[in-house]
Design a protein around this motif. Structure first.
Motif, PDB file in Angstrom:
ATOM      1  N   GLU A  42       4.085 -10.664   8.988  1.00 40.49           N
ATOM      2  CA  GLU A  42       4.959  -9.760   8.233  1.00 40.49           C
ATOM      3  C   GLU A  42       4.151  -8.683   7.521  1.00 40.49           C
ATOM      4  O   GLU A  42       4.609  -7.546   7.385  1.00 40.49           O
ATOM      5  CB  GLU A  42       5.799 -10.545   7.231  1.00 40.49           C
ATOM      6  N   TRP A  43       2.951  -9.013   7.062  1.00 39.93           N
ATOM      7  CA  TRP A  43       2.112  -8.017   6.400  1.00 39.93           C
ATOM      8  C   TRP A  43       1.726  -6.915   7.391  1.00 39.93           C
ATOM      9  O   TRP A  43       1.721  -5.736   7.045  1.00 39.93           O
ATOM     10  CB  TRP A  43       0.862  -8.670   5.822  1.00 39.93           C
ATOM     11  N   PHE A  44       1.423  -7.301   8.623  1.00 37.44           N
ATOM     12  CA  PHE A  44       1.114  -6.292   9.641  1.00 37.44           C
ATOM     13  C   PHE A  44       2.319  -5.381   9.894  1.00 37.44           C
ATOM     14  O   PHE A  44       2.166  -4.187  10.112  1.00 37.44           O
ATOM     15  CB  PHE A  44       0.709  -6.942  10.965  1.00 37.44           C
ATOM     16  N   ALA A  45       3.510  -5.949   9.870  1.00 36.53           N
ATOM     17  CA  ALA A  45       4.719  -5.183  10.174  1.00 36.53           C
ATOM     18  C   ALA A  45       5.183  -4.325   8.996  1.00 36.53           C
ATOM     19  O   ALA A  45       5.853  -3.315   9.200  1.00 36.53           O
ATOM     20  CB  ALA A  45       5.842  -6.128  10.586  1.00 36.53           C
ATOM     21  N   ALA A  46       4.845  -4.714   7.787  1.00 38.81           N
ATOM     22  CA  ALA A  46       5.324  -4.004   6.594  1.00 38.81           C
ATOM     23  C   ALA A  46       4.562  -2.696   6.411  1.00 38.81           C
ATOM     24  O   ALA A  46       3.337  -2.658   6.499  1.00 38.81           O
ATOM     25  CB  ALA A  46       5.153  -4.876   5.358  1.00 38.81           C
ATOM     26  N   THR A  47       5.296  -1.649   6.149  1.00 39.08           N
ATOM     27  CA  THR A  47       4.652  -0.354   5.904  1.00 39.08           C
ATOM     28  C   THR A  47       4.476  -0.085   4.414  1.00 39.08           C
ATOM     29  O   THR A  47       3.727   0.812   4.045  1.00 39.08           O
ATOM     30  CB  THR A  47       5.488   0.787   6.511  1.00 39.08           C
ATOM     31  N   ASP A  48       5.142  -0.872   3.583  1.00 36.90           N
ATOM     32  CA  ASP A  48       5.069  -0.648   2.141  1.00 36.90           C
ATOM     33  C   ASP A  48       4.092  -1.590   1.442  1.00 36.90           C
ATOM     34  O   ASP A  48       3.889  -1.484   0.245  1.00 36.90           O
ATOM     35  CB  ASP A  48       6.459  -0.791   1.507  1.00 36.90           C
ATOM     36  N   GLN A  49       3.431  -2.479   2.183  1.00 35.12           N
ATOM     37  CA  GLN A  49       2.461  -3.408   1.595  1.00 35.12           C
ATOM     38  C   GLN A  49       1.074  -3.042   2.093  1.00 35.12           C
ATOM     39  O   GLN A  49       0.789  -3.119   3.284  1.00 35.12           O
ATOM     40  CB  GLN A  49       2.793  -4.845   1.985  1.00 35.12           C
ATOM     41  N   ARG A  50       0.213  -2.672   1.170  1.00 34.03           N
ATOM     42  CA  ARG A  50      -1.120  -2.237   1.554  1.00 34.03           C
ATOM     43  C   ARG A  50      -2.178  -3.294   1.298  1.00 34.03           C
ATOM     44  O   ARG A  50      -3.335  -3.116   1.664  1.00 34.03           O
ATOM     45  CB  ARG A  50      -1.478  -0.975   0.784  1.00 34.03           C
ATOM     46  N   ALA A 110      -1.329 -14.346  19.213  1.00 35.49           N
ATOM     47  CA  ALA A 110      -2.513 -14.724  19.982  1.00 35.49           C
ATOM     48  C   ALA A 110      -3.208 -13.504  20.592  1.00 35.49           C
ATOM     49  O   ALA A 110      -4.425 -13.481  20.696  1.00 35.49           O
ATOM     50  CB  ALA A 110      -2.122 -15.708  21.077  1.00 35.49           C
ATOM     51  N   GLY A 111      -2.477 -12.486  20.978  1.00 33.02           N
ATOM     52  CA  GLY A 111      -3.069 -11.322  21.613  1.00 33.02           C
ATOM     53  C   GLY A 111      -3.206 -10.114  20.704  1.00 33.02           C
ATOM     54  O   GLY A 111      -3.461  -9.021  21.175  1.00 33.02           O
ATOM     55  N   ASP A 112      -3.075 -10.292  19.406  1.00 31.02           N
ATOM     56  CA  ASP A 112      -3.081  -9.177  18.472  1.00 31.02           C
ATOM     57  C   ASP A 112      -4.512  -8.847  18.035  1.00 31.02           C
ATOM     58  O   ASP A 112      -5.176  -9.657  17.384  1.00 31.02           O
ATOM     59  CB  ASP A 112      -2.222  -9.529  17.251  1.00 31.02           C
ATOM     60  N   ALA A 113      -4.990  -7.672  18.397  1.00 30.99           N
ATOM     61  CA  ALA A 113      -6.339  -7.244  18.038  1.00 30.99           C
ATOM     62  C   ALA A 113      -6.488  -7.084  16.530  1.00 30.99           C
ATOM     63  O   ALA A 113      -7.581  -7.299  15.989  1.00 30.99           O
ATOM     64  CB  ALA A 113      -6.676  -5.938  18.747  1.00 30.99           C
ATOM     65  N   ARG A 114      -5.396  -6.721  15.854  1.00 30.96           N
ATOM     66  CA  ARG A 114      -5.458  -6.580  14.390  1.00 30.96           C
ATOM     67  C   ARG A 114      -5.744  -7.919  13.734  1.00 30.96           C
ATOM     68  O   ARG A 114      -6.537  -7.999  12.788  1.00 30.96           O
ATOM     69  CB  ARG A 114      -4.140  -6.024  13.839  1.00 30.96           C
ATOM     70  N   LEU A 115      -5.126  -8.973  14.248  1.00 31.87           N
ATOM     71  CA  LEU A 115      -5.348 -10.312  13.707  1.00 31.87           C
ATOM     72  C   LEU A 115      -6.783 -10.755  13.948  1.00 31.87           C
ATOM     73  O   LEU A 115      -7.411 -11.360  13.075  1.00 31.87           O
ATOM     74  CB  LEU A 115      -4.359 -11.297  14.311  1.00 31.87           C
TER      75      LEU A 115
END
Length: 68
Positions: free
Chosen positions: A47-55, A9-14
């Motif tokens: 999970e996509w936000f957290a993953a560093t290997d998925q672009r 809810a508070g995620d600016a990226r979302l």
């Protein structure tokens, strides 16, 4: 509200992602909100936000015009 829901809810990226997807697809916010109401789909975005290997993340629409 759980910890994960509070983080979403508070995620600016979302918020940025939702604005970009909705402006690109010219859809209303209710479609995005319905997608986030489905736990599996919300978890996939988080999970996509957290993953560093998925672009790349791909959003598709079903026959009813809802995100999948």
């Amino acid at each position: 509200m759980g910890a994960e829901e509070a983080a979403v809810a508070g995620d600016a990226r979302l918020e940025w992602l939702s604005q970009w997807v909705l402006s690109t697809t010219k859809l209303k916010i209710d479609k995005w909100q319905k997608m986030l109401a489905v736990d599996d789909l919300k978890l996939a975005v988080v999970e996509w936000f957290a993953a560093t290997d998925q672009r790349l993340i791909v959003f598709t629409l079903d026959a009813k015009g809802a995100f999948e």
